[in-house]
Design a protein around this motif. Structure first.
Motif, mmCIF file in Angstrom:
data_model
loop_
_atom_site.group_PDB
_atom_site.id
_atom_site.type_symbol
_atom_site.label_atom_id
_atom_site.label_comp_id
_atom_site.label_asym_id
_atom_site.label_seq_id
_atom_site.Cartn_x
_atom_site.Cartn_y
_atom_site.Cartn_z
ATOM 1 N N PRO A 13 0.840 -1.197 0.000
ATOM 2 C CA PRO A 13 0.000 0.000 0.000
ATOM 3 C C PRO A 13 0.880 1.253 0.000
ATOM 4 N N ALA A 14 0.384 2.299 -0.614
ATOM 5 C CA ALA A 14 1.123 3.564 -0.590
ATOM 6 C C ALA A 14 1.211 4.098 0.833
ATOM 7 N N THR A 15 0.178 3.844 1.623
ATOM 8 C CA THR A 15 0.127 4.275 3.013
ATOM 9 C C THR A 15 -0.848 3.387 3.759
ATOM 10 N N TYR A 16 -0.719 3.349 5.078
ATOM 11 C CA TYR A 16 -1.681 2.632 5.914
ATOM 12 C C TYR A 16 -2.770 3.556 6.447
ATOM 13 N N TRP A 17 -2.660 4.870 6.174
ATOM 14 C CA TRP A 17 -3.521 5.821 6.863
ATOM 15 C C TRP A 17 -4.526 6.539 5.965
ATOM 16 N N GLU A 98 -4.933 -1.080 12.176
ATOM 17 C CA GLU A 98 -4.795 -2.511 11.894
ATOM 18 C C GLU A 98 -4.504 -2.700 10.422
ATOM 19 N N ILE A 99 -3.529 -3.563 10.119
ATOM 20 C CA ILE A 99 -3.197 -3.836 8.720
ATOM 21 C C ILE A 99 -3.558 -5.257 8.312
ATOM 22 N N ALA A 100 -3.812 -6.132 9.272
ATOM 23 C CA ALA A 100 -4.244 -7.503 8.976
ATOM 24 C C ALA A 100 -4.777 -8.099 10.266
ATOM 25 N N ALA A 127 6.249 1.225 12.985
ATOM 26 C CA ALA A 127 6.465 0.155 13.965
ATOM 27 C C ALA A 127 5.291 -0.819 13.915
ATOM 28 N N TYR A 128 5.582 -2.101 14.176
ATOM 29 C CA TYR A 128 4.571 -3.151 14.087
ATOM 30 C C TYR A 128 4.443 -3.902 15.406
ATOM 31 N N ARG A 129 3.252 -4.408 15.654
ATOM 32 C CA ARG A 129 3.038 -5.308 16.785
ATOM 33 C C ARG A 129 1.827 -6.181 16.490
ATOM 34 N N ILE A 130 1.740 -7.313 17.176
ATOM 35 C CA ILE A 130 0.556 -8.164 17.151
ATOM 36 C C ILE A 130 -0.014 -8.184 18.552
ATOM 37 N N VAL A 131 -1.326 -8.016 18.645
ATOM 38 C CA VAL A 131 -1.998 -8.088 19.942
ATOM 39 C C VAL A 131 -3.113 -9.128 19.857
ATOM 40 N N ASP A 132 -3.463 -9.696 21.027
ATOM 41 C CA ASP A 132 -4.577 -10.628 21.083
ATOM 42 C C ASP A 132 -5.466 -10.263 22.265
ATOM 43 N N GLU A 143 10.542 -5.389 13.616
ATOM 44 C CA GLU A 143 9.804 -4.478 14.477
ATOM 45 C C GLU A 143 9.380 -3.210 13.760
ATOM 46 N N SER A 144 10.047 -2.863 12.654
ATOM 47 C CA SER A 144 9.710 -1.619 11.975
ATOM 48 C C SER A 144 10.164 -1.678 10.522
ATOM 49 N N SER A 145 9.730 -0.690 9.759
ATOM 50 C CA SER A 145 10.154 -0.560 8.366
ATOM 51 C C SER A 145 10.064 0.908 7.974
ATOM 52 N N ALA A 146 10.773 1.274 6.902
ATOM 53 C CA ALA A 146 10.760 2.658 6.442
ATOM 54 C C ALA A 146 9.503 2.969 5.631
ATOM 55 N N ALA A 147 8.909 1.948 5.024
ATOM 56 C CA ALA A 147 7.710 2.108 4.204
ATOM 57 C C ALA A 147 6.750 0.972 4.530
ATOM 58 N N PRO A 148 5.493 1.078 4.124
ATOM 59 C CA PRO A 148 4.576 -0.045 4.336
ATOM 60 C C PRO A 148 5.146 -1.340 3.778
ATOM 61 N N LEU A 149 4.811 -2.438 4.409
ATOM 62 C CA LEU A 149 5.332 -3.734 4.012
ATOM 63 C C LEU A 149 4.760 -4.173 2.665
ATOM 64 N N SER A 150 5.576 -4.879 1.900
ATOM 65 C CA SER A 150 5.035 -5.595 0.743
ATOM 66 C C SER A 150 4.224 -6.777 1.255
ATOM 67 N N MET A 151 3.434 -7.383 0.394
ATOM 68 C CA MET A 151 2.675 -8.555 0.828
ATOM 69 C C MET A 151 3.619 -9.665 1.286
ATOM 70 N N ALA A 152 4.736 -9.854 0.564
ATOM 71 C CA ALA A 152 5.699 -10.882 0.960
ATOM 72 C C ALA A 152 6.259 -10.599 2.351
ATOM 73 N N GLU A 153 6.539 -9.343 2.645
ATOM 74 C CA GLU A 153 7.079 -8.982 3.953
ATOM 75 C C GLU A 153 6.034 -9.152 5.054
ATOM 76 N N LEU A 154 4.778 -8.854 4.734
ATOM 77 C CA LEU A 154 3.720 -9.054 5.723
ATOM 78 C C LEU A 154 3.544 -10.542 6.023
#
Length: 228
Positions: A13-17, A98-100, A127-132, A143-154
């Motif tokens: 995605p170009a952005t998550y927001w 939330e991204i997934a 920054a990324y995290r998973i919560v339940d 833990e982080s990336s400079a740009a939104p993740l590719s599908m492969a990275e997700l």
């Protein structure tokens, strides 16, 4: 592993927001899994809206909220315990989205939420995290990336996530392994995203591969064939 050539694994995605799709913008941070499904139904079909309002009363006050109130959850669970799914997830941090999500076909439809937020400062990393819903502690392969993740990275982030009790295999397979048999495990885990349109299909194929590897899967298939 599914054939990556059949998927847009480089898509990011170009952005998550910001969302071009209004439905994705509405649903992204709604915690409750069945509330999300209800929103889809109600916005897409006026007859379904009348049906659900007849059962649950006037929903507009809280239906679209990120978190349902305790009284609202009590009303929903009277209809079906599945309505609890996702409602007890931790609150979002400021600016977090939330991204997934991973949804289990359990009695209370448990949800694992994959989230992203901008880090403070000039670096502007994500920054990324998973919560339940059980205050689980999660370790992620990144833990982080400079740009939104590719599908492969997700996919790598989800598959590499670990918490107490998780083995060395992928997260979704370890959740399926906890089921009583191959047939119940095959449809036990669903992964979806409002931002990555092919993610659900990827993990459906992964579920089929997991099923084919199970010792009792061939026995179940043989029994079904004998019944025909």
């Amino acid at each position: 592993m599914p054939n990556a050539e059949l998927y847009q694994m480089n898509f990011r995605p170009a952005t998550y927001w910001d969302h071009a799709d209004p439905m994705a913008a509405i649903l992204q941070n709604v915690k409750g899994e069945l509330r999300r499904e209800l929103i889809r139904d109600m916005l897409g079909d006026g007859e379904k809206r009348e049906h659900f309002e007849g059962i649950l009363g006037d929903l507009d006050g809280e239906l679209f909220a990120e978190s349902a109130s305790e009284s609202f959850r009590a009303r929903l669970v009277l209809v079906n315990p599945h309505w609890l799914g996702g409602e007890l997830l931790p609150d979002y941090l400021p600016g977090e989205v939330e991204i997934a999500r991973i949804v289990l076909s359990s009695v209370t439809r448990d949800v694992y939420s994959v989230r992203a937020r901008r880090t403070p400062g000039d670096a502007g990393r994500i920054a990324y995290r998973i919560v339940d819903e059980y205050d689980g502690g999660w370790a992620l392969p990144r833990e982080s990336s400079a740009a939104p993740l590719s599908m492969a990275e997700l996919v790598e982030l989800i598959d590499g996530a670990r918490t107490d009790g998780a083995g060395g295999e992928s997260l979704t397979d370890s959740l399926r392994d906890a089921c009583d048999n191959a047939e119940s495990g095959k449809d036990f885990v669903r992964v979806g995203s409002e931002l990555y349109p092919e993610l659900e299909a990827w993990y459906e194929e992964r579920a089929g591969e997991w099923y084919a590897r199970q010792p009792d899967a061939s026995e179940w298939i043989g029994e079904r064939e004998d019944e025909r």
